[in-house]
Scaffold this motif. Structure first.
Motif, PDB file in Angstrom:
ATOM      1  N   PRO A 186       0.784  -1.240   0.000  1.00 16.80           N
ATOM      2  CA  PRO A 186       0.000   0.000   0.000  1.00 16.80           C
ATOM      3  C   PRO A 186       0.813   1.286   0.000  1.00 16.80           C
ATOM      4  O   PRO A 186       0.531   2.199  -0.785  1.00 16.80           O
ATOM      5  CB  PRO A 186      -0.852  -0.133   1.275  1.00 16.80           C
ATOM      6  CG  PRO A 186      -1.024  -1.609   1.438  1.00 16.80           C
ATOM      7  CD  PRO A 186       0.280  -2.212   0.990  1.00 16.80           C
ATOM      8  N   ARG A 187       1.818   1.405   0.857  1.00 16.04           N
ATOM      9  CA  ARG A 187       2.553   2.677   0.900  1.00 16.04           C
ATOM     10  C   ARG A 187       3.317   2.917  -0.400  1.00 16.04           C
ATOM     11  O   ARG A 187       3.324   4.035  -0.936  1.00 16.04           O
ATOM     12  CB  ARG A 187       3.503   2.707   2.094  1.00 16.04           C
ATOM     13  CG  ARG A 187       4.260   4.020   2.192  1.00 16.04           C
ATOM     14  CD  ARG A 187       4.908   4.229   3.522  1.00 16.04           C
ATOM     15  NE  ARG A 187       5.576   5.526   3.572  1.00 16.04           N
ATOM     16  CZ  ARG A 187       6.073   6.065   4.676  1.00 16.04           C
ATOM     17  NH1 ARG A 187       5.972   5.409   5.835  1.00 16.04           N
ATOM     18  NH2 ARG A 187       6.669   7.240   4.635  1.00 16.04           N
ATOM     19  N   ALA A 188       3.958   1.870  -0.915  1.00 18.26           N
ATOM     20  CA  ALA A 188       4.684   2.008  -2.175  1.00 18.26           C
ATOM     21  C   ALA A 188       3.732   2.305  -3.321  1.00 18.26           C
ATOM     22  O   ALA A 188       4.054   3.081  -4.233  1.00 18.26           O
ATOM     23  CB  ALA A 188       5.474   0.730  -2.457  1.00 18.26           C
ATOM     24  N   ARG A 189       2.533   1.713  -3.272  1.00 20.27           N
ATOM     25  CA  ARG A 189       1.548   1.978  -4.316  1.00 20.27           C
ATOM     26  C   ARG A 189       1.108   3.438  -4.293  1.00 20.27           C
ATOM     27  O   ARG A 189       1.003   4.083  -5.350  1.00 20.27           O
ATOM     28  CB  ARG A 189       0.341   1.057  -4.131  1.00 20.27           C
ATOM     29  CG  ARG A 189      -0.696   1.230  -5.219  1.00 20.27           C
ATOM     30  CD  ARG A 189      -1.762   0.149  -5.142  1.00 20.27           C
ATOM     31  NE  ARG A 189      -2.485   0.153  -3.896  1.00 20.27           N
ATOM     32  CZ  ARG A 189      -2.492  -0.830  -3.000  1.00 20.27           C
ATOM     33  NH1 ARG A 189      -1.797  -1.932  -3.204  1.00 20.27           N
ATOM     34  NH2 ARG A 189      -3.195  -0.727  -1.888  1.00 20.27           N
ATOM     35  N   ARG A 190       0.885   3.984  -3.105  1.00 19.48           N
ATOM     36  CA  ARG A 190       0.504   5.391  -3.019  1.00 19.48           C
ATOM     37  C   ARG A 190       1.609   6.295  -3.552  1.00 19.48           C
ATOM     38  O   ARG A 190       1.337   7.276  -4.255  1.00 19.48           O
ATOM     39  CB  ARG A 190       0.144   5.750  -1.575  1.00 19.48           C
ATOM     40  CG  ARG A 190      -1.149   5.102  -1.078  1.00 19.48           C
ATOM     41  CD  ARG A 190      -1.591   5.696   0.242  1.00 19.48           C
ATOM     42  NE  ARG A 190      -0.680   5.382   1.340  1.00 19.48           N
ATOM     43  CZ  ARG A 190      -0.754   4.306   2.099  1.00 19.48           C
ATOM     44  NH1 ARG A 190      -1.715   3.400   1.870  1.00 19.48           N
ATOM     45  NH2 ARG A 190       0.099   4.113   3.084  1.00 19.48           N
ATOM     46  N   ALA A 191       2.852   5.946  -3.222  1.00 16.11           N
ATOM     47  CA  ALA A 191       3.981   6.744  -3.724  1.00 16.11           C
ATOM     48  C   ALA A 191       4.089   6.647  -5.239  1.00 16.11           C
ATOM     49  O   ALA A 191       4.367   7.643  -5.925  1.00 16.11           O
ATOM     50  CB  ALA A 191       5.280   6.270  -3.067  1.00 16.11           C
ATOM     51  N   THR A 300      -5.892   9.671  -5.760  1.00 20.21           N
ATOM     52  CA  THR A 300      -4.562  10.247  -5.525  1.00 20.21           C
ATOM     53  C   THR A 300      -4.623  11.765  -5.577  1.00 20.21           C
ATOM     54  O   THR A 300      -4.092  12.454  -4.696  1.00 20.21           O
ATOM     55  CB  THR A 300      -3.563   9.723  -6.564  1.00 20.21           C
ATOM     56  OG1 THR A 300      -3.458   8.302  -6.443  1.00 20.21           O
ATOM     57  CG2 THR A 300      -2.192  10.348  -6.383  1.00 20.21           C
ATOM     58  N   SER A 305      -8.702   8.019   0.589  1.00 22.02           N
ATOM     59  CA  SER A 305      -8.286   6.643   0.881  1.00 22.02           C
ATOM     60  C   SER A 305      -9.504   5.735   0.944  1.00 22.02           C
ATOM     61  O   SER A 305     -10.651   6.199   0.891  1.00 22.02           O
ATOM     62  CB  SER A 305      -7.552   6.594   2.223  1.00 22.02           C
ATOM     63  OG  SER A 305      -8.441   6.915   3.289  1.00 22.02           O
TER      64      SER A 305
END
Length: 424
Positions: A186-191, A300, A305
């Motif tokens: 999730p965090r990498a996907r948001r980035a 985004t 979220s």
């Protein structure tokens, strides 16, 4: 003795465009696969080709530019990847088709062909197919039981059960249909999604020769467009929403230039109004419904979220419903294209009658959809579908309400009720 390295398991997900290519490639010499960056165009096309010309590599681009005919003759099937980096290759392929070359060409690109200049349209020689992010039906999280192709046939069977919940739909909206992005934690996907938006503004648009003097204004306009997802909001209102109280806001002409370049890059993906032929229907609006290529780009840009969509906060349910419709539109567009059908929307002037999505096949037959962020359907939800049936008669092959429920079934009045997770 050293053992040979094991190849990773094939993780390729079958796409609806694969069905289109299967149907067309035996008979067509050149097909362009268009769509935004990251949707999987190269992965799909490379499975069918013997040689790849990666024109985003400056060294390869220089070699191909020096002798395009030689490189186009290197194999029976040639993939020209990111062709827009060398626009003259488009005409070289067209000339090869005109010369009745026995070779097959696939072209992939993240920008539409230039208008004017030296790039020929390719009409009649190069057929263009649109590739979008993974629709819900193409994702491994679903197992569709109601096929769009069957909805065009009378008396099709409507059945199936899903355990998909509202939280699952929220996760899929935010999780993205870009194959490499959705595979990330999730965090990498948001980035990655934030970086995708940054690249559009900072690199992709300037690469098309457009100078963006105020990137913040462009981002604000794109965010306002995202907020208008699944609506026909006027572009003037989108501009006003992007720059409230800003006396130095971009001109209308500048805002329209944003729209045009983002459409060229396949980032904006509007659903056009349906203006049916052979019908007495009048007073239909011609405004398009606004959509971005991927609903996750909306979340985004708006800092939304999964928990935000599910929160019940003021406005959350309305936005969730519009993003749910955007997710449904992805599936209907992808599966519809494989069935030789195109997606529109219908709205009368004044909004007294509205059908969320109208899928029209090459022969004029129609499947109409209402999209409801609800588990159940009542008579009020189907009244516009019945009205459309009265207007176009037997052309309307199926009336469908897409829901977040668990079971697919046909109502006594003939309307099909289908959870979105079961549509494919």
């Amino acid at each position: 003795m050293t053992q040979p390295a094991q190849r990773p398991a094939d993780t390729y997900l079958h796409r609806y465009i694969d069905d289109e290519l299967d149907a067309l490639l035996p008979d067509l010499s050149a097909i362009a696969i268009d769509g935004p960056k990251g949707v999987g165009k190269t992965a799909t096309a490379s499975r069918r080709t013997d040689a790849i010309l990666a024109l985003d590599d400056p060294a390869i681009r220089s070699l191909v530019a020096a002798d395009p005919q030689f490189h186009l003759s290197r194999a029976d099937t040639v993939l020209i990847d990111e062709w827009q980096h060398l626009p003259e290759i488009w005409d070289a392929v067209r000339r090869a088709v005109d010369a009745r070359s026995e070779r097959t060409y696939l072209l992939t690109g993240s920008a539409s062909p230039q208008t004017g200049g030296d790039t020929h349209s390719g009409a009649g020689r190069i057929v263009s197919l649109r590739m979008r992010p993974l629709s819900l039906a193409e994702r491994p999280t679903t197992d569709p039981s109601v096929r769009i192709t069957d909805l065009f046939e009378p008396g099709s069977t409507i059945r199936g059960h899903t355990e998909f919940t509202l939280a699952d739909y929220a996760a899929e909206i935010c999780g993205s249909g870009l194959p490499d992005v959705r595979a990330l934690p999730p965090r990498a996907r948001r980035a990655a999604l934030a970086g995708y938006v940054d690249r559009i503004i900072d690199r992709d648009i300037p690469a098309e020769g457009i100078s963006v003097r105020r990137p913040a204004s462009l981002r604000a306009w794109l965010s306002a467009y995202a907020r208008a997802t699944s609506t026909t909001t006027d572009y003037t209102k989108i501009l006003d929403a992007a720059t409230p109280g800003d006396s130095s806001k971009p001109s209308k002409a500048t805002a329209l230039s944003y729209r045009d370049i983002l459409t060229k890059l396949w980032i904006l993906d509007p659903v056009h109004a349906w203006l049916p032929g052979f019908s007495q229907m009048t007073r239909l609006t011609q405004a398009s419904k606004h959509h971005l290529a991927d609903p996750a780009l909306v979340t985004t840009l708006l800092n939304i979220s999964e928990s935000s969509l599910l929160s019940g906060a003021d406005g959350a349910a309305e936005l969730f419903g519009r993003l749910f419709e955007s997710l449904a539109t992805l599936t209907i567009r992808a599966a519809g294209a494989a069935a030789e059908a195109r997606v529109f929307h219908l709205r009368t002037r004044g909004g007294t009658r509205e059908v969320d999505l109208v899928l029209e096949r090459y022969d004029g037959s129609v499947v109409a959809f209402e999209v409801k962020l609800a588990r159940t359907v009542d008579d009020g939800d189907v009244r516009h579908l019945h009205w459309l049936g009265e207007q176009i008669g037997p052309r309307l092959r199926s009336k469908v309400v897409l829901t977040t429920g668990s079971d697919a079934y046909r109502r006594p009045d003939g309307v099909c009720v289908v959870p979105l997770a079961l549509l494919g």
